[in-house]
Design an enzyme around this catalytic site. Sequence first.
Site, PDB file in Angstrom:
ATOM      1  CG  PHE A 169      15.566  29.736  82.747  1.00 22.12           C
ATOM      2  CD1 PHE A 169      15.672  29.720  84.135  1.00 22.12           C
ATOM      3  CD2 PHE A 169      16.697  29.467  81.997  1.00 22.12           C
ATOM      4  CE1 PHE A 169      16.879  29.421  84.749  1.00 22.12           C
ATOM      5  CE2 PHE A 169      17.909  29.166  82.618  1.00 22.12           C
ATOM      6  CZ  PHE A 169      18.002  29.148  83.987  1.00 22.12           C
ATOM      7  CG  ASP A 217      11.279  26.316  78.307  1.00 18.40           C
ATOM      8  OD1 ASP A 217      11.213  25.147  78.731  1.00 18.40           O
ATOM      9  OD2 ASP A 217      12.255  27.059  78.517  1.00 18.40           O
ATOM     10  CE1 TYR A 247      18.585  21.267  83.671  1.00 19.57           C
ATOM     11  CE2 TYR A 247      19.480  20.510  81.592  1.00 19.57           C
ATOM     12  CZ  TYR A 247      19.065  21.543  82.401  1.00 19.57           C
ATOM     13  OH  TYR A 247      19.112  22.829  81.934  1.00 19.57           O
ATOM     14  CE  LYS A 248      14.972  23.088  84.708  1.00 21.47           C
ATOM     15  NZ  LYS A 248      15.772  23.643  85.819  1.00 21.47           N
ATOM     16  NE  ARG A 289      14.213  26.981  91.967  1.00 15.06           N
ATOM     17  CZ  ARG A 289      14.632  26.716  90.712  1.00 15.06           C
ATOM     18  NH1 ARG A 289      13.972  27.193  89.664  1.00 15.06           N
ATOM     19  NH2 ARG A 289      15.709  26.015  90.501  1.00 15.06           N
TER      20      ARG A 289
END
Lengths: 396, 396
Positions: free
Chosen positions: B112, B183, B208-209, B355
């Site tokens: 990312f 990560d 938060y995912k 996605r």
Amino acid sequence: MSEILRKDVFSLPEGVIYLDGNSLGPMPRNMPETLSRMVSSEWGQLLIKGWNAAGWMDQPSRIGDMVARLIGAPQGTVVMGDTLSIKVYQAVAAGLKMTPGRRVILSDTGNFPTDLYMVEGLIRTLDQGYELRTVAPEDVAAAIGDDIAVVMLTQVDYRTGRLHDMDAITQRAHQHGAVMVWDLAHSAGAIPVDLAASNAEMAVGCTYKYLNGGPGAPAFIYVRSDLAETIQPALSGWLGHEAPFDFAMNYRPGPGIERMRVGTPPVMQMTALEEAMRVWDDVDMRALRAASIALQEQFIADVEARVPALTLASPRDPDARGSQVSFRFEHGYAAMQALIHMDVIGDFRAPDIMRFGFTPLYIDAGDVTEAVDRIAKVMDDKLWDDPKYKTRNRVT
Amino acid sequence: MSEILRKDVFSLPEGVIYLDGNSLGPMPRNMPETLSRMVSSEWGQLLIKGWNAAGWMDQPSRIGDMVARLIGAPQGTVVMGDTLSIKVYQAVAAGLKMTPGRRVILSDTGNFPTDLYMVEGLIRTLDQGYELRTVAPEDVAAAIGDDIAVVMLTQVDYRTGRLHDMDAITQRAHQHGAVMVWDLAHSAGAIPVDLAASNAEMAVGCTYKYLNGGPGAPAFIYVRSDLAETIQPALSGWLGHEAPFDFAMNYRPGPGIERMRVGTPPVMQMTALEEAMRVWDDVDMRALRAASIALQEQFIADVEARVPALTLASPRDPDARGSQVSFRFEHGYAAMQALIHMDVIGDFRAPDIMRFGFTPLYIDAGDVTEAVDRIAKVMDDKLWDDPKYKTRNRVT
């Protein structure tokens, strides 16, 4: 003073006199509803679309502009995010890049420890012979010489309330080619600040004290307009990128102060803070300062008249103080616990400081009179000698 | 799958099929009440005493232990705070101190961007000839040699869902004397992770995912137990200090993982996250993984059967994917906007990736069937050709 006082805006427990707004401001009364509504209607209903549709993405700049107005900063020069510790690191790291060849960061022994710790960490990380030099607050000006890279000071001493002369020190720093970073943790919302007039390069601060943003509210950082397009962020996160949603492989700093953003902002805390900042819309900082000084002067006079065992730790000159008053007392920890038990909430700072914050939005002269009555009771009856008040909490 | 599915726990808008829990998880239904109660009864009533009395000070470690259970980390090795960007900086900076003399940080082009940006910023700050080397994900193992200081990878590729072999890469990093940093942004709560077994030195992630902590929820950092007492924090803030409330002038790292704390934690976000983490108390990660793969396999089969214009961008082998499926389509941005308009929420990643995240806590086979019906409608009717779907939002 009546135009400053707005007790009805805040929710304070019945009977409590809260003289600790310099540590954690009280809750604006509409906060439960604000947060409940935000999560229900924004997170719950908009889901990922909230970043655009509810304006989450722009909150850090939008609130930054609200803070800017209180600290004499132009619009577009302040952005919110992270914690004060992180913002100190950002500011000092950027300052070092602006003063190549210099190796000393100057601070004072009245600075809040985390500012010093963060600089220590930066120095260890750089491992290039940098030095953190701390002098007594009154020796700062004289210690600024041509070897200083960055002068990093908290304007208001967290223990004594002693106020640095922002203009004079910044001017001296600039005369010697140093970058000036001010920590306004105990200034923002407490005293009038004119950052632009001071010409300081950077400033940082927190919003959970006088600005009442709630526990862990985001910090702010200010960068002087003429530097904002050239400053190199050490913490170059994606939301400081010129185009975060291009997902480019390389960092390109965003426009102006936006580059000092780092990661995904804490939207709930931002929402709470934005609500708390609305309280300031029609607050005149000069009138607030006058009200604060009146409360402080009354407090000092009454305490000194009635409780001679307490020794003033703050400057006697009101113009040399922020918005707090501190007294020294050998058994200050236990005395403060006893006082808190009597619903006058201040706090204690080692080794012997009893600290009282004055916040004219919700404290008035009657509160001061009542607080001094209870302080006198604690001292006259030696309540501080009760063993139950001597056990230390983790957070004091 | 029935023991995994718990739709009633989450609040989702009527009719919405939410396939974007890999970006921002939905709101647990009790969140408005949780936050409203927290601010009313804790901030509002306890004020500064909340740090002790409401347990605010211990939240980062307490929640860290809840996250630890999901990622195969021992209790006491994970702590919450800041953002993922900041945690990446902390981890890589610490890794460089552990590998003196080496100058290369290895990552991949599937990482990312903020991870790469933060390392860029660290390198610029250090200014000592460090290099960020990024290779294609499939070339990572071969690129690990004796010159690598730190290998820093996101386990699950945010665009394609491609999964790295954590054990094999970590082992190779160690064979060559490099420090491994993972990560887990798209892993925690998505797939079973066994950090302890991998023997990686550090890991970071966001909440938060898949963990549904809410917009801007705090990040986490893991440090392997045997290193926790010696690691040197670059971001040495006061809440990582051995005794923060001594207000000592010098930093002394706190015990173990506590030293990776930095500033004052965002208590409202922590409270929301702690509530969201309770959902995981009785979730078996192996059962969740099986349910996720079943949903993904159904989705791929149905899309490929009915919408040949979409090309699978994710690995075909389910064991090589995280918990998302991506398809390429030239007009993917507009197609996704049209789909969102039809209440199937996925997202788009440049240049052409549509996605879809699969989260078996609140997505079932019926949702997948319905989602594919609507995707087919968007494609069959060329809804993506409508100009109204082509305007780019700031956040996409």
